[in-house]
Write an enzyme that holds these catalytic residues in place. Sequence first.
Site, PDB file in Angstrom:
ATOM      1  N   ASP A  85       0.817  -1.214   0.000  1.00 41.36           N
ATOM      2  CA  ASP A  85       0.000   0.000   0.000  1.00 41.36           C
ATOM      3  C   ASP A  85       0.851   1.264   0.000  1.00 41.36           C
ATOM      4  O   ASP A  85       2.072   1.213   0.182  1.00 41.36           O
ATOM      5  CB  ASP A  85      -0.999  -0.008   1.180  1.00 41.36           C
ATOM      6  CG  ASP A  85      -0.371  -0.447   2.503  1.00 41.36           C
ATOM      7  OD1 ASP A  85       0.865  -0.392   2.622  1.00 41.36           O
ATOM      8  OD2 ASP A  85      -1.121  -0.841   3.401  1.00 41.36           O
ATOM      9  N   ASN A 156      -8.223  -2.505  13.625  1.00 39.37           N
ATOM     10  CA  ASN A 156      -9.584  -2.786  13.156  1.00 39.37           C
ATOM     11  C   ASN A 156      -9.627  -4.017  12.254  1.00 39.37           C
ATOM     12  O   ASN A 156     -10.633  -4.284  11.611  1.00 39.37           O
ATOM     13  CB  ASN A 156     -10.146  -1.571  12.404  1.00 39.37           C
ATOM     14  CG  ASN A 156      -9.307  -1.204  11.183  1.00 39.37           C
ATOM     15  OD1 ASN A 156      -8.358  -1.914  10.856  1.00 39.37           O
ATOM     16  ND2 ASN A 156      -9.651  -0.131  10.516  1.00 39.37           N
ATOM     17  N   HIS A 158      -7.692  -4.523   9.576  1.00 41.30           N
ATOM     18  CA  HIS A 158      -7.371  -4.308   8.161  1.00 41.30           C
ATOM     19  C   HIS A 158      -6.094  -5.033   7.752  1.00 41.30           C
ATOM     20  O   HIS A 158      -5.206  -5.278   8.569  1.00 41.30           O
ATOM     21  CB  HIS A 158      -7.326  -2.814   7.784  1.00 41.30           C
ATOM     22  CG  HIS A 158      -6.128  -2.047   8.230  1.00 41.30           C
ATOM     23  ND1 HIS A 158      -6.188  -0.710   8.572  1.00 41.30           N
ATOM     24  CD2 HIS A 158      -4.828  -2.394   8.367  1.00 41.30           C
ATOM     25  CE1 HIS A 158      -4.987  -0.280   8.895  1.00 41.30           C
ATOM     26  NE2 HIS A 158      -4.144  -1.291   8.775  1.00 41.30           N
ATOM     27  N   GLU A 163      -9.926  -1.924   4.328  1.00 39.23           N
ATOM     28  CA  GLU A 163     -10.558  -1.529   5.577  1.00 39.23           C
ATOM     29  C   GLU A 163     -11.870  -2.294   5.802  1.00 39.23           C
ATOM     30  O   GLU A 163     -12.458  -2.810   4.836  1.00 39.23           O
ATOM     31  CB  GLU A 163     -10.854  -0.027   5.541  1.00 39.23           C
ATOM     32  CG  GLU A 163      -9.602   0.849   5.420  1.00 39.23           C
ATOM     33  CD  GLU A 163      -8.854   1.005   6.743  1.00 39.23           C
ATOM     34  OE1 GLU A 163      -8.912   0.103   7.597  1.00 39.23           O
ATOM     35  OE2 GLU A 163      -8.192   2.045   6.910  1.00 39.23           O
TER      36      GLU A 163
END
Length: 267
Positions: A85, A156, A158, A163
Amino acid sequence: MSDIAPTRVLEKAGASVLVYSTAELACQAAADRLAETLKTAVATRGRAVLGLATGSTPEPIYAQLVAKHRAGELSFAQAVSYNLDEYYPISPLDPNSYRAYMHQHLFRHVDLPAHQAHVLDGTVPEFATAEHAAQFDRWISEDGGFDLQLLGIGRNGHIGFNEPADLPLEKALALPTRLVELDSVTRADAVKQFGDASHVLHRALTVGVAQILAARSILIVALGTNKAPAVGLSLNGPMTSNVPASLLQAAPGKVTWMIDEAAASEI
Ligand code: GLP
């Protein structure tokens, strides 16, 4: 095989979960696994294709790989890397860019040729991001896909910057490389990197779930108590787009978790 022994090994949700007494040992074992995969792929096919990750978790892993390279034990000359990313929009010269991170922690220290080290480009014009992302997926596929995809995990759940989302499973598993909006948890966690909440970028380019799942092996590293809930949900819970790392359950037999005791506390 790594000399670093886990304190326990669990088989969970189609994955091998190797639990180490400390974060340091988990990172050493992860570096050993990466180095072994690289060497085996080069010995058998003449090249290795690696999916690389950023964040604080892989920093000691890269330090170990650099040490192996300096000791003459590991060459990246026949490796090709693709990073997971990159923030968007961002210059590769910005110290917060993942290109800068990779340069600082790995690329400048090893013999990986520049044209074999790919990071999504945070400078492409917005109208061209979809084309750039699709091209990145094509390059990875034309390179034969990943021998190993290294992953961290967000608080979270991810992976990369895939996401949490409300999506039908079929769509979540097929997500391509693309431009995304960052989750509020991810942005809050990025404040320490960007220095101030107002400086944290809201978007990023990420390799998609489909390409990650297509890797021949996936190594996910999670350290510390703040990752324990996400690790627990990913391994105990159902496969759901709300916990992106749970989607790794769709690749049974290919996934290894290397985690410390603190991160394992909710499995
Ligand atoms: C970052 C990255 C992820 C990384 C995760 C965890 O935002 N995009 O690839 O795995 O968040 O980061 P850390 O290892 O610093 O906890």
